[in-house]
Design an enzyme around this catalytic site. Structure first.
Site, PDB file in Angstrom:
ATOM      1  N   ALA A 130      20.845 -74.196  68.368  1.00 22.61           N
ATOM      2  CA  ALA A 130      20.483 -74.450  69.762  1.00 22.61           C
ATOM      3  C   ALA A 130      18.969 -74.552  69.966  1.00 22.61           C
ATOM      4  CB  ALA A 130      21.033 -73.336  70.656  1.00 22.61           C
ATOM      5  N   ASN A 131      18.191 -74.096  68.985  1.00 20.31           N
ATOM      6  CA  ASN A 131      16.747 -74.019  69.162  1.00 20.31           C
ATOM      7  C   ASN A 131      16.056 -75.376  69.033  1.00 20.31           C
ATOM      8  OD1 ASN A 131      16.087 -71.472  69.950  1.00 20.31           O
ATOM      9  ND2 ASN A 131      15.749 -70.673  67.891  1.00 20.31           N
ATOM     10  N   HIS A 132      14.931 -75.527  69.750  1.00 18.55           N
ATOM     11  CA  HIS A 132      14.071 -76.704  69.673  1.00 18.55           C
ATOM     12  C   HIS A 132      12.781 -76.318  68.952  1.00 18.55           C
ATOM     13  CE1 HIS A 132      15.926 -79.012  73.316  1.00 18.55           C
ATOM     14  NE2 HIS A 132      16.840 -78.267  72.700  1.00 18.55           N
ATOM     15  N   ALA A 133      12.182 -77.271  68.289  1.00 26.76           N
ATOM     16  CA  ALA A 133      10.889 -77.028  67.647  1.00 26.76           C
ATOM     17  C   ALA A 133       9.835 -76.744  68.717  1.00 26.76           C
ATOM     18  CB  ALA A 133      10.484 -78.236  66.813  1.00 26.76           C
ATOM     19  N   THR A 154       8.611 -79.923  73.322  1.00 31.77           N
ATOM     20  CA  THR A 154       9.827 -79.359  72.713  1.00 31.77           C
ATOM     21  C   THR A 154      10.976 -80.357  72.771  1.00 31.77           C
ATOM     22  OG1 THR A 154      10.474 -78.388  74.839  1.00 31.77           O
ATOM     23  CG2 THR A 154       9.200 -76.992  73.311  1.00 31.77           C
TER      24      THR A 154
END
Length: 225
Positions: A89-92, A98
């Site tokens: 689920a995470n974004h850079a 992002t």
């Protein structure tokens, strides 16, 4: 004589007064088919409306092709509306934006996931209503997570945590009892030993638990010889 607990191969272990099974409570190991979602025996989840896909309901961002895993131990208890937000689920966050441009590229061969941390839940963990478990969380054995808590990072064994971000409110037991439980690892015992230990587990009674462990260890040793 203690009543034997449900068989681990049961899908719906709760029997209602009319003799029917409650389909909103499941032993998760028997209904999860996502290879990235690994769960131990006797861990259950409960809802009033049984979903078609328990894995997607509990961990909506954990895909079969995800690089991370969600691991939940034995004898855990998962309440309504608990969500595991896993690493996919995470974004850079190291660029100027992002926004996940690569997600929309036809050729995804060059994409590097920004987060691949596993999420690990120990044994005999009670996760209360609406709690959110964040990517990479490490939750120890015997932890109680309060309703609505947002859990990240490492949570020590046998603690109670609440709030956003979740903080340790207190330790459940004194250090000696905590260490005894870690040494005895009752959640790994065979079903007949746990059935015998149920009164000691519910009181609680560490000396009785030790005695049951000794008796079953001696019996198994005699059988193996």
């Amino acid at each position: 004589m203690p009543v034997p607990f449900a068989v681990s191969t049961d899908t719906h272990p709760v029997i209602l007064p009319d003799g029917t099974r409650h389909h909103g409570t499941v032993f998760l190991k028997n209904v999860i088919d996502n290879p990235r979602f690994i769960v131990g025996d006797y861990t259950y989840a409960s809802r009033f409306d049984a979903p078609d896909d328990w894995a997607a309901t509990l961990a909506p961002y954990l895909f079969p092709f995800s690089l991370e895993t969600l691991r939940i131990g034995r004898f855990c208890q998962i309440a309504l509306n608990v969500t595991f937000v896993t690493a996919s689920a995470n974004h850079a966050m190291d660029g100027l934006t992002t926004y996940p441009f690569g997600t929309f590229d036809a050729d995804k061969s060059g994409m590097t996931p920004p987060d691949t941390r596993d999420t690990i839940i120990g044994h005999d963990v009670w996760i209360g209503y609406g709690a959110i478990i964040c990517p990479g969380a490490r939750i120890g054995n015997g932890v109680i997570i309060g309703a609505g808590a947002v859990v990240r990072g490492t949570i020590p064994d046998f603690t109670i945590v609440t709030g956003n971000p979740a903080q340790v409110v207190r330790h459940r037991f004194d250090p000696e009892t905590t260490q005894a439980l870690q040494d005895l690892v009752w959640w790994d015992w065979p079903p007949e030993a746990i059935t015998a230990a149920r009164p000691a587990l519910e009181r609680p009674d560490i000396p009785a638990l030790r005695e049951i462990h000794r008796e079953f260890s001696l019996a198994n040793h005699s059988t193996s010889n």
